[in-house]
Design an enzyme around this catalytic site. Structure first.
Site, short mmCIF file in Angstrom:
data_model
loop_
_atom_site.label_atom_id
_atom_site.label_comp_id
_atom_site.label_asym_id
_atom_site.label_seq_id
_atom_site.Cartn_x
_atom_site.Cartn_y
_atom_site.Cartn_z
N LYS A 1 -13.23 48.53 36.81
CA LYS A 1 -14.54 48.37 36.20
C LYS A 1 -14.42 47.84 34.77
O LYS A 1 -15.12 46.91 34.36
CB LYS A 1 -15.30 49.70 36.21
CG LYS A 1 -16.72 49.60 35.64
CD LYS A 1 -17.41 50.95 35.63
CE LYS A 1 -17.86 51.36 37.01
NZ LYS A 1 -18.99 50.51 37.49
N GLU B 1 -13.22 11.45 2.25
CA GLU B 1 -12.45 10.69 1.26
C GLU B 1 -13.21 9.44 0.81
O GLU B 1 -12.77 8.31 1.01
CB GLU B 1 -11.07 10.33 1.85
CG GLU B 1 -9.97 10.12 0.84
CD GLU B 1 -9.58 8.64 0.73
OE1 GLU B 1 -9.52 8.14 -0.41
OE2 GLU B 1 -9.34 8.02 1.78
N TYR C 1 0.83 -1.20 0.00
CA TYR C 1 0.00 0.00 0.00
C TYR C 1 0.87 1.25 0.00
O TYR C 1 1.83 1.37 0.76
CB TYR C 1 -0.91 0.02 1.23
CG TYR C 1 -1.66 1.33 1.38
CD1 TYR C 1 -2.77 1.61 0.58
CD2 TYR C 1 -1.23 2.29 2.29
CE1 TYR C 1 -3.44 2.81 0.70
CE2 TYR C 1 -1.89 3.50 2.41
CZ TYR C 1 -2.99 3.77 1.62
OH TYR C 1 -3.65 4.96 1.72
N ASN D 1 -13.80 6.39 2.99
CA ASN D 1 -12.67 5.60 3.50
C ASN D 1 -12.30 6.11 4.89
O ASN D 1 -12.13 5.34 5.83
CB ASN D 1 -11.48 5.71 2.54
CG ASN D 1 -10.26 4.98 3.06
OD1 ASN D 1 -10.34 3.80 3.42
ND2 ASN D 1 -9.12 5.68 3.13
#
Length: 667
Positions: free
Chosen positions: A451, A479, A103, A482
């Site tokens: 103040k 995506e 991958y 996914n």
């Protein structure tokens, strides 16, 4: 090393002693938060950060992030890591040459990982191109550009992750990023565009873009000058030209959580310091409010069991122990126990119980982020020892999103108790004798004190409470589904950075108000002493004896007159001490009237009548007292008060001195 080959994983993949890491996680939370913060500050100030992959701390990341402002901190890489980094890089190249399908090396990315290619280098180049989808405004530090400090943090964290040798990237690329850091060359990254799920893909791609010389890449130099990639390389001393990414290297650079965890580290460094500061400010609040120190008693907190609460109370107890303010307050309580409630209000009395859990949350988040910045969090992971690429999801930045949401909630809670204490401090109905809005000037009509600060505090706290809302429940599928769950880690870290900035505004305003209160207590003490002396002198002169030296019954009034001065709030009359509509003169007169009514038959004698002396007493006081009070103010302004400031004998004095003397924070 085994047989001359680097092994980057143990044989069974787990540590036998503590396989789930719970023991290490628990051990990290032992000891004192105070000691941790002191250690963090020490690490932040060190001039060198040595990276080996597993020992980076949030304070070191914060130190590097701040180094770009001129305080240079150098980064050194462990030479021992080189072999592991090279081994994983070599494994990727060998795998590619063998035709192994991996991958991000031979496939597309994410939802398009079904696509295949043999052109690994071109694939990495395309990865960086399509991820360069960020939008910048004009300039290099615009509202759409990630702060340069956060970019430096991200660079450091990413180097540390990649040094562990599971990512398939050359050591030379890590050295180049290190040179950028050490020469204060900072790539320009977009502020938005990441969901910190497959890592911080979009922003990290701009670091890769600079390394590869993309035409759209920019950097900022030491003097804030804008640099293109060529100039950035030259100024950083990176030789050999732009990098041609090898297979997996682009993915290794972008597929990590470094931007989110880097910013989270910066945020948590400051959050830890602010949490500790809130404990100290609560103790000073007890001092100036004449609070009762009983709320810190160790038994109370021991019976509650929570470590953050116990330590918060111990810190406050230490500061209050021996405090001159506590001693003075005790006398006030003994003198008139009905002058104030038996118990202090919750903002003071329950401050350890309120702050303790927030500190536990921040501390836990710090440890979670420290684990993250020392984690390997890209995909796939290269396991050389088992000759495989592991496909997983360490890029998911959930620890960042969750820890930042929790930290932001804790920061908001600290802000809430801060404004509660501040509101008591500036309100003369609650603050035990301090003037309204801590004004204390000669003319109350022309001095509104804090103040404006009180209005600003309300604004700060409102925004802070809004920011307490979680980010991580707003996840959108991304995506092509996914990345259907994603951490939103950087978004949450950015919101927490905003919250920390707001708490700093609140803490700064509150600290200056506390210093003002300390000065007003000093003025009050000197003024009360002067008023007592003046009343005593006038009483002795007018009420003690007659023209022939005979003692008058009115001589017994002095003790009760001085008791009135002791009990009356100075700032209720300080601007005009003899004004008959103010309580001082009214109550002094009432003392004389009460004595006259009890004077019996002697009151009928003009020489011994107390009623007859009231006008003389008041006239004499009006002739002397305003001048004496004014002389006290002049001495206060000139720093020549007869009674020294009690703060100098207190453990909280260093903080007061820092504001008033080192910063010059007069109001």
């Amino acid at each position: 090393m085994e047989n001359g080959t680097h092994v980057n994983g143990s044989a069974n993949g787990f540590c036998i002693k503590d396989p789930l890491n719970w023991g290490v996680a628990a051990e990290a939370l032992t000891g004192s938060h105070l000691d941790e913060v002191k250690k963090m500050v020490g690490e932040f100030r060190k001039p060198v950060v040595k990276l080996g992959g597993e020992t980076l701390t949030v304070s070191q990341v914060a130190g590097i992030s701040a180094a770009g402002d001129g305080n240079m901190v150098k980064v050194e890489l462990s030479e021992a890591a080189r072999a592991g980094v090279k081994a994983s890089s070599d494994w990727v190249m060998e795998s590619m040459n063998k035709g192994t399908d991996s991958y991000g090396v031979t496939t597309g990315f994410g939802a398009t990982s079904h696509r295949r290619t043999k052109n690994g280098g071109a694939l990495q180049k395309e990865l960086i191109r399509f991820l360069n989808a960020g939008i910048f405004g004009n300039g290099t530090e615009s509202s759409h550009t990630l702060p340069h400090s956060a970019t430096r943090a991200a660079m450091l964290v990413r180097i540390n992750t990649l040094l562990q040798g599971y990512s398939g990237i050359r050591f030379e690329i890590l050295e180049a990023i290190t040179k950028f850091l050490n020469n204060n060359i900072t790539p320009c990254l977009p502020l938005r565009g990441t969901i910190t799920a497959s890592g911080d893909l979009v922003p990290l791609s701009y670091i890769a873009g600079l390394l590869t010389g993309r035409p759209n890449s920019k950097a900022v130099g030491p003097a804030g000058e804008v640099l293109n990639a060529e100039s950035a390389f030259a100024q950083a001393g990176v030789e050999g030209g732009f990098f041609e990414l090898q297979p997996k290297e682009g993915l290794a650079l972008v597929n990590g959580t470094a931007v989110g965890s880097g910013m989270a580290s910066m945020v948590l460094f400051e959050a830890n310091v602010l949490a500790l500061l809130s404990e100290v400010l609560s103790a000073i609040f007890a001092e100036v409010m004449q609070g009762k120190p009983e709320f810190t008693d160790h038994l109370t907190h021991k019976l509650k069991h929570h470590p953050g609460q116990i330590e918060a109370a111990a810190i406050m107890e230490y500061i209050l122990d021996g405090s001159d303010y506590v001693k003075a307050a005790q006398k006030v309580h003994e003198m008139d126990p009905l002058q104030k409630p038996k118990q202090d209000r919750y903002a003071l009395r329950t401050s350890p119980q309120w702050l303790g859990p927030q500190i536990e949350v921040i501390r836990s988040a710090t440890k979670m982020i420290e684990r993250e910045i020392n984690s390997v969090n890209d995909n796939p992971l290269i396991d050389v020892s088992r000759n495989k690429a592991l496909h997983g999801g360490n890029f998911q930045g959930t620890p960042i999103g969750v820890s930042m949401d929790n930290t932001r909630l804790a920061i908001a809670a600290i802000g809430k108790v801060t404004i509660a204490q501040f509101s008591e401090l500036v309100n003369d109905f609650y603050n035990n004798g301090l003037p309204s809005h801590l004004s204390g000037g000669r003319n109350p009509s022309l001095d509104s004190g804090f103040k404006g600060g009180e209005i600003a505090m309300a604004s700060y706290c409102s925004e802070l409470q809004f920011l307490a809302n979680p980010v991580t429940n707003h996840v959108q599928s991304a995506e092509q589904h996914n990345q259907d769950v994603n951490s939103l880690g950087l978004i949450s870290a950015r919101k927490t950075a905003e919250a920390v900035d707001i708490l700093k505004l609140m803490s700064s305003t509150y600290l200056v108000a506390l210093c003002q209160s300390i000065d007003l207590r000093h003025l009050e003490e000197n003024m009360k002493s002067t008023v007592k002396n003046t009343v005593s002198q006038v009483a002795k002169k007018v009420l003690t004896m007659g023209v022939n030296g005979e003692l008058h019954p009115s001589r017994f009034c002095e003790k009760d007159l001085l008791r009135v001065v002791d009990r009356e709030y100075v700032f209720a009359y300080a601007d005009d001490p003899c004004l008959t509509t103010y309580p001082l003169m009214q109550k002094l007169r009432q003392v004389l009237v009460d004595h006259a009514l009890n004077n019996g038959e002697t009151e009928k004698n003009a020489n011994t009548s107390i009623f007859q002396k009231i006008a003389t007493f008041e006239d004499e006081l009006k002739a002397i007292l305003p001048k004496e009070v004014e002389s006290v103010r002049v001495a206060f302004e000139n720093g020549t008060m007869s009674i020294p400031n009690r703060i100098k004998a207190c453990r909280s004095y260093p903080l007061y001195r820092f504001v008033r003397e080192e910063l010059g924070g007069a109001t």
